[in-house]
Design a protein around this motif. Sequence first.
Motif, mmCIF file in Angstrom:
data_model
loop_
_atom_site.group_PDB
_atom_site.id
_atom_site.type_symbol
_atom_site.label_atom_id
_atom_site.label_comp_id
_atom_site.label_asym_id
_atom_site.label_seq_id
_atom_site.Cartn_x
_atom_site.Cartn_y
_atom_site.Cartn_z
ATOM 1 N N GLY A 84 -20.802 29.979 -6.039
ATOM 2 C CA GLY A 84 -21.621 29.212 -5.207
ATOM 3 C C GLY A 84 -22.639 28.249 -5.988
ATOM 4 O O GLY A 84 -23.477 27.715 -5.203
ATOM 5 N N ARG A 85 -22.326 28.162 -7.031
ATOM 6 C CA ARG A 85 -23.029 27.012 -7.721
ATOM 7 C C ARG A 85 -24.387 27.178 -8.452
ATOM 8 O O ARG A 85 -24.828 26.822 -9.222
ATOM 9 C CB ARG A 85 -22.934 25.679 -7.177
ATOM 10 C CG ARG A 85 -21.474 24.995 -6.850
ATOM 11 C CD ARG A 85 -21.446 24.072 -5.902
ATOM 12 N NE ARG A 85 -21.735 24.017 -4.640
ATOM 13 C CZ ARG A 85 -20.795 24.381 -3.874
ATOM 14 N NH1 ARG A 85 -19.412 24.763 -4.268
ATOM 15 N NH2 ARG A 85 -20.840 24.686 -2.284
ATOM 16 N N ASP A 86 -25.221 27.862 -7.186
ATOM 17 C CA ASP A 86 -26.739 28.316 -7.582
ATOM 18 C C ASP A 86 -27.304 26.882 -8.326
ATOM 19 O O ASP A 86 -28.140 27.045 -9.227
ATOM 20 C CB ASP A 86 -26.689 29.218 -8.446
ATOM 21 C CG ASP A 86 -26.451 30.708 -7.839
ATOM 22 O OD1 ASP A 86 -26.556 30.514 -6.612
ATOM 23 O OD2 ASP A 86 -26.431 31.635 -8.490
ATOM 24 N N LEU A 87 -27.211 25.752 -7.684
ATOM 25 C CA LEU A 87 -28.078 24.419 -8.092
ATOM 26 C C LEU A 87 -29.671 24.950 -7.713
ATOM 27 O O LEU A 87 -29.778 25.619 -6.663
ATOM 28 C CB LEU A 87 -27.535 23.133 -7.854
ATOM 29 C CG LEU A 87 -25.885 22.758 -7.996
ATOM 30 C CD1 LEU A 87 -25.581 21.793 -7.443
ATOM 31 C CD2 LEU A 87 -25.914 22.928 -9.635
ATOM 32 N N TRP A 88 -30.438 23.675 -8.027
ATOM 33 C CA TRP A 88 -31.710 23.562 -7.912
ATOM 34 C C TRP A 88 -31.589 22.520 -6.706
ATOM 35 O O TRP A 88 -31.718 21.417 -7.081
ATOM 36 C CB TRP A 88 -32.732 23.535 -8.870
ATOM 37 C CG TRP A 88 -33.193 24.446 -9.517
ATOM 38 C CD1 TRP A 88 -33.879 25.704 -9.300
ATOM 39 C CD2 TRP A 88 -32.497 24.944 -10.819
ATOM 40 N NE1 TRP A 88 -34.056 26.428 -10.279
ATOM 41 C CE2 TRP A 88 -33.134 26.092 -11.191
ATOM 42 C CE3 TRP A 88 -31.609 24.356 -11.512
ATOM 43 C CZ2 TRP A 88 -32.613 26.827 -12.554
ATOM 44 C CZ3 TRP A 88 -31.125 24.896 -12.801
ATOM 45 C CH2 TRP A 88 -31.616 26.123 -13.208
ATOM 46 N N PRO A 89 -31.343 22.676 -5.409
ATOM 47 C CA PRO A 89 -31.123 21.708 -4.305
ATOM 48 C C PRO A 89 -32.372 20.574 -4.349
ATOM 49 O O PRO A 89 -32.003 19.578 -4.024
ATOM 50 C CB PRO A 89 -30.872 22.168 -3.029
ATOM 51 C CG PRO A 89 -31.684 23.625 -3.279
ATOM 52 C CD PRO A 89 -31.702 23.918 -4.624
ATOM 53 N N GLN A 90 -33.488 20.936 -4.485
ATOM 54 C CA GLN A 90 -34.481 20.115 -4.563
ATOM 55 C C GLN A 90 -34.957 19.120 -5.650
ATOM 56 O O GLN A 90 -35.872 18.453 -5.825
ATOM 57 C CB GLN A 90 -36.018 20.470 -4.135
ATOM 58 C CG GLN A 90 -35.798 21.312 -2.747
ATOM 59 C CD GLN A 90 -35.367 20.032 -1.673
ATOM 60 O OE1 GLN A 90 -35.786 19.009 -1.571
ATOM 61 N NE2 GLN A 90 -34.240 20.834 -0.755
ATOM 62 N N LEU A 91 -34.110 19.219 -6.745
ATOM 63 C CA LEU A 91 -34.153 18.475 -8.075
ATOM 64 C C LEU A 91 -32.922 17.526 -7.998
ATOM 65 O O LEU A 91 -31.893 17.987 -7.328
ATOM 66 C CB LEU A 91 -34.013 19.603 -9.213
ATOM 67 C CG LEU A 91 -35.219 20.529 -9.294
ATOM 68 C CD1 LEU A 91 -34.993 21.293 -10.667
ATOM 69 C CD2 LEU A 91 -36.580 20.127 -9.497
ATOM 70 N N THR A 92 -33.014 16.624 -8.532
ATOM 71 C CA THR A 92 -32.102 15.465 -9.023
ATOM 72 C C THR A 92 -30.832 15.914 -9.634
ATOM 73 O O THR A 92 -31.027 17.075 -10.530
ATOM 74 C CB THR A 92 -32.680 14.327 -9.517
ATOM 75 O OG1 THR A 92 -32.832 14.477 -10.897
ATOM 76 C CG2 THR A 92 -33.852 14.021 -8.750
ATOM 77 N N VAL A 93 -29.876 15.428 -9.469
ATOM 78 C CA VAL A 93 -28.627 15.811 -10.237
ATOM 79 C C VAL A 93 -28.895 15.804 -11.790
ATOM 80 O O VAL A 93 -28.761 16.722 -12.301
ATOM 81 C CB VAL A 93 -27.508 14.663 -10.294
ATOM 82 C CG1 VAL A 93 -26.338 14.793 -11.141
ATOM 83 C CG2 VAL A 93 -26.928 14.829 -8.592
ATOM 84 N N ARG A 94 -29.696 14.676 -12.346
ATOM 85 C CA ARG A 94 -30.024 14.793 -13.607
ATOM 86 C C ARG A 94 -30.805 15.959 -14.107
ATOM 87 O O ARG A 94 -30.975 16.616 -15.166
ATOM 88 C CB ARG A 94 -30.695 13.285 -14.223
ATOM 89 C CG ARG A 94 -31.076 13.172 -15.584
ATOM 90 C CD ARG A 94 -31.314 11.779 -16.119
ATOM 91 N NE ARG A 94 -31.710 12.112 -17.480
ATOM 92 C CZ ARG A 94 -31.663 10.892 -18.275
ATOM 93 N NH1 ARG A 94 -31.375 9.720 -17.867
ATOM 94 N NH2 ARG A 94 -32.044 10.986 -19.648
ATOM 95 N N GLU A 95 -31.930 16.193 -13.326
ATOM 96 C CA GLU A 95 -32.826 17.376 -13.602
ATOM 97 C C GLU A 95 -32.133 18.623 -13.765
ATOM 98 O O GLU A 95 -32.193 19.553 -14.549
ATOM 99 C CB GLU A 95 -33.949 17.302 -12.579
ATOM 100 C CG GLU A 95 -34.962 16.139 -12.526
ATOM 101 C CD GLU A 95 -35.973 16.060 -11.450
ATOM 102 O OE1 GLU A 95 -36.806 15.786 -11.657
ATOM 103 O OE2 GLU A 95 -35.532 16.573 -10.399
ATOM 104 N N GLU A 98 -30.148 18.539 -16.854
ATOM 105 C CA GLU A 98 -30.950 18.659 -18.179
ATOM 106 C C GLU A 98 -31.433 20.078 -18.405
ATOM 107 O O GLU A 98 -31.901 20.730 -19.258
ATOM 108 C CB GLU A 98 -32.324 17.693 -17.962
ATOM 109 C CG GLU A 98 -31.921 16.209 -18.343
ATOM 110 C CD GLU A 98 -32.807 15.198 -18.256
ATOM 111 O OE1 GLU A 98 -33.720 15.558 -17.599
ATOM 112 O OE2 GLU A 98 -32.722 14.340 -18.817
ATOM 113 N N LEU A 99 -31.523 20.935 -17.175
ATOM 114 C CA LEU A 99 -32.141 22.188 -17.178
ATOM 115 C C LEU A 99 -31.068 23.270 -18.097
ATOM 116 O O LEU A 99 -31.497 24.248 -18.403
ATOM 117 C CB LEU A 99 -32.523 22.792 -15.769
ATOM 118 C CG LEU A 99 -33.786 22.130 -15.409
ATOM 119 C CD1 LEU A 99 -33.942 22.611 -13.800
ATOM 120 C CD2 LEU A 99 -35.022 22.866 -16.249
ATOM 121 N N GLY A 100 -29.657 22.579 -18.063
ATOM 122 C CA GLY A 100 -28.914 23.444 -18.686
ATOM 123 C C GLY A 100 -29.099 23.507 -20.094
ATOM 124 O O GLY A 100 -28.426 24.121 -20.914
#
Length: 234
Positions: A84-95, A98-100
């Motif tokens: 399900g990916r579990d991204l932070w949807p309200q952050l940008t792709v780059r953000e 970088e959190l990784g």
Amino acid sequence: MLEIRDIDVFYGDAQALHGVSLTVDEGELVTLLGANGAGKTTTLRAVAGVRPVTRGELRFDGAPLHTIPAHRRPGMGIALVPEGRDLWPQLTVRENLELGAYSRPARARRATTLAEVYARFPVLEKRSRQLAGSMSGGEQQMVAIGRALMSRPRLLMMDEPSLGLAPVVVTAMFAAIRQLHAAGLTILLVEQNLARALEVADRGYVIETGHVALTGTADALLTDPAVRTAYLGL
């Protein structure tokens, strides 16, 4: 590289894994096969440290892993691309990417790794300022993989990377998995598309109701009558 020795894992009173044992050698691509609810995702979560192991042992590079907290495992070289990916949807792709790179070794090489991720997935550089939640499913999966790569893993675990993707995107996703493996990355893969998984894997384990029921090379499992009937519909 990774040894799982006779582990039990519970969700409350419900036991999800019963004495599961498996190994992943450096440079291998190993896939976990089985029906929904068999325990495949739980196995990855145990390695990542987000599900506690009640009994048994995890070892990484010969050293005990099950006593290491989850937040320290990426710094050891272990990364999970969750279902399900579990991204932070309200952050940008780059953000998101970088959190990784939050472990100290990964932060030190963040710029270099980001350039490598953009070279592997050029669309992410073009969309670097776009909100991750506004991207297509396939693009979001690239972000999830890229975020994991930002930690500079030695073991990359991927949980259902083709889930919900269009067939043409699935083909591209497996091409990316092949490329990562060819570049020397060790991969532990859980995938609903069993035929595709066995096509890219070196070895596989079949998990049934929390037990390892069968193991073998990818070719052997692909031609095994029981596997073909139960999981490939052939």
